[in-house]
Design a protein around this motif. Structure first.
Motif, PDB file in Angstrom:
ATOM      1  N   GLN A  82       0.952  -1.302   0.528  1.00 34.68           N
ATOM      2  CA  GLN A  82       0.342  -0.240  -0.153  1.00 34.68           C
ATOM      3  C   GLN A  82       0.701   0.994   0.002  1.00 34.68           C
ATOM      4  O   GLN A  82       0.643   2.572  -0.869  1.00 34.68           O
ATOM      5  CB  GLN A  82      -0.878  -0.428   1.240  1.00 34.68           C
ATOM      6  CG  GLN A  82      -1.782   1.374   1.209  1.00 34.68           C
ATOM      7  CD  GLN A  82      -3.369   0.816   2.852  1.00 34.68           C
ATOM      8  OE1 GLN A  82      -3.167  -0.124   2.835  1.00 34.68           O
ATOM      9  NE2 GLN A  82      -3.348   2.267   2.980  1.00 34.68           N
ATOM     10  N   VAL A 111       1.034   4.189  -2.632  1.00 36.64           N
ATOM     11  CA  VAL A 111       0.883   5.995  -2.250  1.00 36.64           C
ATOM     12  C   VAL A 111       1.912   6.899  -2.675  1.00 36.64           C
ATOM     13  O   VAL A 111       1.628   8.008  -3.397  1.00 36.64           O
ATOM     14  CB  VAL A 111       1.072   6.007  -0.809  1.00 36.64           C
ATOM     15  CG1 VAL A 111       0.584   7.136  -0.620  1.00 36.64           C
ATOM     16  CG2 VAL A 111      -1.102   4.890  -0.606  1.00 36.64           C
ATOM     17  N   ASP A 163      -7.582  -0.584  -5.990  1.00 38.28           N
ATOM     18  CA  ASP A 163      -7.011  -0.319  -4.708  1.00 38.28           C
ATOM     19  C   ASP A 163      -5.723   1.451  -4.896  1.00 38.28           C
ATOM     20  O   ASP A 163      -5.188   2.420  -4.710  1.00 38.28           O
ATOM     21  CB  ASP A 163      -5.663  -1.394  -4.285  1.00 38.28           C
ATOM     22  CG  ASP A 163      -6.378  -1.948  -4.034  1.00 38.28           C
ATOM     23  OD1 ASP A 163      -7.248  -2.435  -2.640  1.00 38.28           O
ATOM     24  OD2 ASP A 163      -5.894  -3.595  -3.561  1.00 38.28           O
ATOM     25  N   LYS A 180      -5.962   4.346  -4.181  1.00 39.26           N
ATOM     26  CA  LYS A 180      -4.689   5.422  -3.168  1.00 39.26           C
ATOM     27  C   LYS A 180      -4.019   6.189  -3.438  1.00 39.26           C
ATOM     28  O   LYS A 180      -3.635   7.094  -2.313  1.00 39.26           O
ATOM     29  CB  LYS A 180      -4.621   4.124  -1.616  1.00 39.26           C
ATOM     30  CG  LYS A 180      -5.580   3.360  -1.459  1.00 39.26           C
ATOM     31  CD  LYS A 180      -4.932   2.368  -0.037  1.00 39.26           C
ATOM     32  CE  LYS A 180      -5.826   0.811  -0.056  1.00 39.26           C
ATOM     33  NZ  LYS A 180      -6.717   0.375  -0.923  1.00 39.26           N
ATOM     34  N   ASN A 181      -3.778   6.664  -4.475  1.00 42.29           N
ATOM     35  CA  ASN A 181      -2.545   7.177  -5.046  1.00 42.29           C
ATOM     36  C   ASN A 181      -3.273   9.165  -5.615  1.00 42.29           C
ATOM     37  O   ASN A 181      -4.066   8.144  -5.980  1.00 42.29           O
ATOM     38  CB  ASN A 181      -2.208   6.278  -6.092  1.00 42.29           C
ATOM     39  CG  ASN A 181      -0.746   7.860  -6.631  1.00 42.29           C
ATOM     40  OD1 ASN A 181      -0.850   8.056  -8.055  1.00 42.29           O
ATOM     41  ND2 ASN A 181       0.349   6.700  -6.078  1.00 42.29           N
ATOM     42  N   ASN A 234      -6.499   8.295  -8.410  1.00 48.02           N
ATOM     43  CA  ASN A 234      -8.121   8.803  -7.797  1.00 48.02           C
ATOM     44  C   ASN A 234      -8.391   9.509  -8.520  1.00 48.02           C
ATOM     45  O   ASN A 234      -8.506   9.654  -9.454  1.00 48.02           O
ATOM     46  CB  ASN A 234      -8.001   9.016  -6.261  1.00 48.02           C
ATOM     47  CG  ASN A 234      -8.772   9.591  -5.405  1.00 48.02           C
ATOM     48  OD1 ASN A 234     -10.050   9.899  -6.552  1.00 48.02           O
ATOM     49  ND2 ASN A 234      -9.025   8.479  -4.394  1.00 48.02           N
TER      50      ASN A 234
END
Length: 272
Positions: free
Chosen positions: A130, A134, A164, A167-168, A172
């Protein structure tokens, strides 16, 4: 008069075969460690890490730092084994055996804890991946690593799936409001290879997570966490063989170093 027998100091009790096996094998590790260490420092200098200390906050996830750490460890172990065997230095050989014993102990501890605390290991892997997501655009080394994992190694996308990548900040879906062309998309490494494709389209992941996207088979839908578990299940025997061979080599190195030290002590005792 009693005849005093003089022991010639050019006679050796040290096994030349054992000595040069340790020396030759550790020369290779020494050079490999030096090369990895140089690559790690070069990668760090290219990212200007030394003048921008704020990047040290995520140093544990920095592939360049890991290269420096592994290279330094390999270099030190190779140096102690190589010079210790060549110069018949019992102190360096003892340090070499201790280093190998510590690494062996850490490997065995990690293996046992990994088997017992599988859920904790999975949680740590999820947290690390994760963090990679990010900081995907902030560190070229982390970017290249995650692209290799997704495209070449596991053929996956995200942790649990493509979602997922929300999360960036660049991928996004809300980033469309600030003009990000990658909003509601994924990196190119998530895209499935096309037949006869020579050069991969770096924009193939644009808009693929937008509602109503026309091609739902363009990217990998499986998350990298599940893909890693499947890969481990498929290659469990290979992983076990590699781990066993590594441990056996380390035990062999410890035994060789101790035997050579015993020969050195026997030689010194005969000389005196």
């Amino acid at each position: 008069m009693p005849v005093t027998r003089k022991v010639r100091r050019d006679h050796t009790e040290v096994s030349c075969c054992l000595k040069y096996v340790i020396f030759g094998s550790n020369v290779i590790f020494w050079l490999i460690g030096l090369l990895v260490l140089a690559i790690g420092f070069w990668a760090w200098s290219e990212k200007d890490t030394f003048s921008n200390l704020s990047r040290l906050a995520n140093v544990a996830l920095d592939p360049a730092f890991l290269l420096i750490l592994v290279g330094l460890m390999t270099f030190v172990i190779g140096f102690t084994g190589c010079v210790g065997a060549l110069r018949e230095n019992s102190c360096l050989l003892a340090a070499y055996a201790i280093f190998l014993a510590i690494i062996l102990l850490l490997e065995m501890t990690a293996g046992i804890l990994g088997f017992i605390f599988k859920d904790w290991i999975k949680a740590q892997a999820t947290g690390g991946f994760q963090a990679f997501i990010v900081h995907y655009r902030e560190d070229p080394d982390q970017q290249n690593l995650i692209d290799w994992i997704q495209e070449d190694w596991l053929q996956c996308c995200g942790i649990e799936g493509p979602k997922d990548w929300d999360k960036n900040n660049y991928f996004n879906c809300s980033s469309r409001e600030v003009g990000s062309r990658e909003a509601c998309g994924v990196p190119f490494s998530c895209c499935k290879p096309k037949p006869n494709e020579i050069i991969k389209n770096k924009q193939c992941g644009y808009d693929v997570r937008k509602p109503g996207y026309f091609d739902g088979t363009a990217i990998f839908e499986r998350g990298c966490l599940h893909a890693a578990e499947d890969w481990l299940d498929r290659n469990l025997i290979t992983v076990a063989v590699v781990a066993t061979t590594t441990c056996f080599s380390q035990i062999l190195g410890i035994c060789f170093a101790q035997n050579l030290r015993a020969d050195i002590f026997a030689q010194k005792a005969k000389w005196h």
